[in-house]
Design a protein around this motif. Structure first.
Motif, PDB file in Angstrom:
ATOM      1  N   THR A  84      34.610  64.110  10.097  1.00  0.00           N
ATOM      2  CA  THR A  84      33.789  62.963  10.498  1.00  0.00           C
ATOM      3  C   THR A  84      34.639  61.739  10.815  1.00  0.00           C
ATOM      4  OG1 THR A  84      31.973  63.780   9.134  1.00  0.00           O
ATOM      5  CG2 THR A  84      31.877  61.479   9.814  1.00  0.00           C
ATOM      6  N   ASP A  85      35.690  61.502  10.021  1.00  0.00           N
ATOM      7  CA  ASP A  85      36.555  60.337  10.259  1.00  0.00           C
ATOM      8  C   ASP A  85      37.191  60.389  11.648  1.00  0.00           C
ATOM      9  OD1 ASP A  85      35.981  59.301   7.797  1.00  0.00           O
ATOM     10  OD2 ASP A  85      37.779  60.098   6.818  1.00  0.00           O
ATOM     11  N   TRP A  86      37.646  61.578  12.048  1.00  0.00           N
ATOM     12  CA  TRP A  86      38.282  61.700  13.369  1.00  0.00           C
ATOM     13  C   TRP A  86      37.258  61.498  14.478  1.00  0.00           C
ATOM     14  CZ3 TRP A  86      38.344  64.126  18.030  1.00  0.00           C
ATOM     15  CH2 TRP A  86      39.544  64.079  18.751  1.00  0.00           C
ATOM     16  N   ILE A  87      36.067  62.059  14.312  1.00  0.00           N
ATOM     17  CA  ILE A  87      35.022  61.909  15.326  1.00  0.00           C
ATOM     18  C   ILE A  87      34.606  60.445  15.456  1.00  0.00           C
ATOM     19  CG2 ILE A  87      32.633  62.508  15.906  1.00  0.00           C
ATOM     20  CD1 ILE A  87      33.109  65.233  14.647  1.00  0.00           C
ATOM     21  N   ASN A  88      34.578  59.711  14.342  1.00  0.00           N
ATOM     22  CA  ASN A  88      34.245  58.283  14.396  1.00  0.00           C
ATOM     23  C   ASN A  88      35.315  57.493  15.133  1.00  0.00           C
ATOM     24  OD1 ASN A  88      31.848  58.632  12.991  1.00  0.00           O
ATOM     25  ND2 ASN A  88      32.799  58.247  10.998  1.00  0.00           N
ATOM     26  N   MET A  89      36.576  57.949  15.049  1.00  0.00           N
ATOM     27  CA  MET A  89      37.661  57.289  15.757  1.00  0.00           C
ATOM     28  C   MET A  89      37.595  57.564  17.256  1.00  0.00           C
ATOM     29  SD  MET A  89      40.863  58.037  13.186  1.00  0.00           S
ATOM     30  CE  MET A  89      42.048  57.521  14.430  1.00  0.00           C
ATOM     31  N   PHE A  90      37.140  58.777  17.625  1.00  0.00           N
ATOM     32  CA  PHE A  90      37.071  59.175  19.047  1.00  0.00           C
ATOM     33  C   PHE A  90      35.669  59.698  19.362  1.00  0.00           C
ATOM     34  CE2 PHE A  90      41.434  59.915  17.534  1.00  0.00           C
ATOM     35  CZ  PHE A  90      42.143  59.090  18.407  1.00  0.00           C
ATOM     36  N   PRO A  91      34.676  58.804  19.379  1.00  0.00           N
ATOM     37  CA  PRO A  91      33.287  59.252  19.608  1.00  0.00           C
ATOM     38  C   PRO A  91      33.044  59.801  21.007  1.00  0.00           C
ATOM     39  CG  PRO A  91      33.425  56.854  19.655  1.00  0.00           C
ATOM     40  CD  PRO A  91      34.763  57.346  19.196  1.00  0.00           C
ATOM     41  N   GLU A  92      33.931  59.487  21.949  1.00  0.00           N
ATOM     42  CA  GLU A  92      33.757  59.946  23.328  1.00  0.00           C
ATOM     43  C   GLU A  92      34.528  61.226  23.620  1.00  0.00           C
ATOM     44  OE1 GLU A  92      31.715  58.386  25.385  1.00  0.00           O
ATOM     45  OE2 GLU A  92      31.273  56.830  23.898  1.00  0.00           O
ATOM     46  N   VAL A  93      34.978  61.926  22.587  1.00  0.00           N
ATOM     47  CA  VAL A  93      35.817  63.105  22.795  1.00  0.00           C
ATOM     48  C   VAL A  93      35.089  64.165  23.623  1.00  0.00           C
ATOM     49  CG1 VAL A  93      35.075  64.138  20.616  1.00  0.00           C
ATOM     50  CG2 VAL A  93      37.225  64.867  21.656  1.00  0.00           C
ATOM     51  N   LYS A  94      35.821  64.763  24.545  1.00  0.00           N
ATOM     52  CA  LYS A  94      35.299  65.834  25.390  1.00  0.00           C
ATOM     53  C   LYS A  94      36.275  67.007  25.376  1.00  0.00           C
ATOM     54  CE  LYS A  94      31.610  63.790  27.155  1.00  0.00           C
ATOM     55  NZ  LYS A  94      30.235  64.310  26.953  1.00  0.00           N
ATOM     56  N   VAL A  95      35.757  68.197  25.128  1.00  0.00           N
ATOM     57  CA  VAL A  95      36.547  69.421  25.217  1.00  0.00           C
ATOM     58  C   VAL A  95      36.052  70.183  26.439  1.00  0.00           C
ATOM     59  CG1 VAL A  95      37.201  71.586  24.114  1.00  0.00           C
ATOM     60  CG2 VAL A  95      36.898  69.529  22.730  1.00  0.00           C
ATOM     61  N   GLN A  96      36.883  70.293  27.452  1.00  0.00           N
ATOM     62  CA  GLN A  96      36.502  70.945  28.700  1.00  0.00           C
ATOM     63  C   GLN A  96      37.093  72.343  28.783  1.00  0.00           C
ATOM     64  OE1 GLN A  96      37.696  67.162  31.078  1.00  0.00           O
ATOM     65  NE2 GLN A  96      36.274  68.267  32.378  1.00  0.00           N
ATOM     66  N   HIS A  97      36.267  73.307  29.154  1.00  0.00           N
ATOM     67  CA  HIS A  97      36.730  74.664  29.426  1.00  0.00           C
ATOM     68  C   HIS A  97      37.109  74.732  30.903  1.00  0.00           C
ATOM     69  CE1 HIS A  97      34.059  76.257  25.880  1.00  0.00           C
ATOM     70  NE2 HIS A  97      35.036  75.458  25.490  1.00  0.00           N
ATOM     71  N   LEU A  98      38.381  74.792  31.196  1.00  0.00           N
ATOM     72  CA  LEU A  98      38.856  74.726  32.573  1.00  0.00           C
ATOM     73  C   LEU A  98      38.888  76.112  33.209  1.00  0.00           C
ATOM     74  CD1 LEU A  98      41.825  72.220  32.172  1.00  0.00           C
ATOM     75  CD2 LEU A  98      39.429  71.729  32.691  1.00  0.00           C
ATOM     76  N   VAL A  99      38.818  76.125  34.533  1.00  0.00           N
ATOM     77  CA  VAL A  99      38.921  77.379  35.267  1.00  0.00           C
ATOM     78  C   VAL A  99      40.340  77.912  35.133  1.00  0.00           C
ATOM     79  CG1 VAL A  99      39.548  76.235  37.439  1.00  0.00           C
ATOM     80  CG2 VAL A  99      38.481  78.491  37.495  1.00  0.00           C
ATOM     81  N   HIS A 100      40.485  79.241  35.092  1.00  0.00           N
ATOM     82  CA  HIS A 100      41.791  79.840  34.872  1.00  0.00           C
ATOM     83  C   HIS A 100      41.900  81.132  35.666  1.00  0.00           C
ATOM     84  CE1 HIS A 100      38.963  81.674  32.147  1.00  0.00           C
ATOM     85  NE2 HIS A 100      39.793  82.684  31.910  1.00  0.00           N
ATOM     86  N   SER A 101      43.147  81.536  35.935  1.00  0.00           N
ATOM     87  CA  SER A 101      43.354  82.761  36.702  1.00  0.00           C
ATOM     88  C   SER A 101      44.430  83.659  36.099  1.00  0.00           C
ATOM     89  CB  SER A 101      43.743  82.420  38.152  1.00  0.00           C
ATOM     90  OG  SER A 101      44.895  81.596  38.187  1.00  0.00           O
TER      91      SER A 101
END
Length: 278
Positions: free
Chosen positions: A92-109
C-alpha cells in the motif's frame, strides 16, 4: 508444486519491514485464478498458495493495460495455451507513492513472454521533461556530420544563438529519423497486436507466426546495421582518448544504474529487484 522455501522466506522477511515501500514485477510462474489461464485447468492448491503468499506479504496486484495474457505457447488451436504469469505487485505504501502506476503488456515477437512496461509518471509530467540531451546514436548516422555542418552554416546569429539553433535542429533531425524507423515497423506491429487479441484458430496462428517472423527479420536487419556502425566507430576512435569515445563506452552503464530512490519527504528508500518463482 511446493513453493520454494528460500523465496518464501525472502518475500516474508522483506514484508516484515513496515517502513519499506516495495514493488515486485516479473514472471511469477503462477496465476492467481483459473480464469487467468486458457486451456488446461490449473491446480487450485498452487493458485491458493500464490494468493496466500501475496496476502501475507501485503502485496496487491496493480493491474495492467493490454492483452490479458502475458505468456503463450503452441502453434495449433488444440495445443495453444495462454496464461497471465507476469504481473506487478506492490504494498500500500508504494501504491500511495505512485498512484498513477501503469503496467502495460507490450506486443512481442521473440519471446513467449510479453515484455512489461512500468510507468509511474503522469503524462503531464513527461511533457514537462523536455531538456535537451545529446543522443549517442546520432553520431552513428551517416548524415550526422553533414546535418551539423548544414545547421551551423544556416544559423546567422552569434555563437550562443548558433548553438541554440544547432540544438533545436538536431532534435528535429533525430525525431524525423525515429519517425521513419517507426513507420517501417508500424504496419506489422499493429497487425501483430490485432492477431494477438483475436481468437486462436489455424488461420490466426499461421498468420501470427508469419507476422512474428517478418517483424523479427526487420529487427535483425536493424541490429546488424547498428552493430556495423558501432564497429566502424570503434575502429575509428579506439586509439583516441576522446570525450566522444568515453561517452560511448560509459553512457549505457550510467543510464542503467539507479543510485537511490527518495519519497516526497526526501527520505531515501530501498530499491530492490526480486525474481519470484512459484
Amino acid at each position: 508444486m511446493v513453493l520454494k522455501v528460500t523465496q518464501k522466506v525472502v518475500l516474508k522477511s522483506l514484508a516484515t519491514d513496515v517502513e519499506t515501500s516495495w514493488f515486485v514485477c516479473g514472471d511469477f510462474n503462477e496465476i492467481m485464478y483459473g480464469f487467468k489461464k486458457k486451456r488446461l485447468l490449473r491446480d487450485e492448491r498452487r493458485m491458493e498458495l500464490f494468493r496466500r503468499t501475496l496476502e501475507e506479504c501485503q502485496l496487491n496486484d496493480v493491474g495492467f493495460d493490454g492483452s490479458w495474457f502475458t505468456w503463450e505457447r503452441g502453434n495449433l488451436p488444440e495445443t495453444n495455451i495462454q496464461e497471465q504469469l507476469d504481473r506487478g505487485v506492490a504494498n500500500t505504501d508504494w501504491i500511495n507513492m505512485f498512484p498513477e502506476v501503469k503496467v502495460q503488456h507490450l506486443v512481442h515477437s521473440f519471446s513467449d513472454h510479453c515484455p512489461l512496461l512500468i510507468n509511474t509518471r503522469r503524462y503531464e509530467e513527461r511533457l514537462r521533461n523536455n531538456n535537451f540531451k545529446f543522443e549517442a546514436w546520432w553520431s552513428l548516422e551517416e548524415s550526422f556530420i553533414i546535418e551539423v555542418k548544414s545547421l551551423w552554416e544556416k544559423s546567422s546569429g552569434e555563437l550562443l544563438q548558433k548553438l541554440e539553433d544547432l540544438k533545436e535542429g538536431l532534435k528535429k533531425w533525430g525525431g524525423k529519423i525515429q519517425i521513419n524507423r517507426k513507420k517501417t515497423r508500424q504496419i506489422p506491429t499493429e497487425k501483430l497486436v490485432e492477431l494477438a487479441e483475436a481468437e486462436r484458430d489455424d488461420n490466426n496462428l499461421a498468420e501470427l507466426t508469419g507476422t512474428k517472423i517478418n517483424l523479427n527479420f526487420d529487427i535483425e536487419k536493424d541490429e546488424c546495421y547498428w552493430k556495423q556502425r558501432a564497429r566502424i566507430n570503434w575502429l575509428k576512435f579506439e586509439d583516441k582518448n576522446t570525450t566522444f569515445f568515453h561517452s560511448q563506452a560509459s553512457q549505457r552503464r550510467r543510464k542503467n544504474i539507479i543510485h537511490k530512490l527518495e519519497n516526497e519527504n526526501g527520505r531515501e528508500m530501498v530499491s530492490l529487484y526480486v525474481t519470484a518463482r512459484f
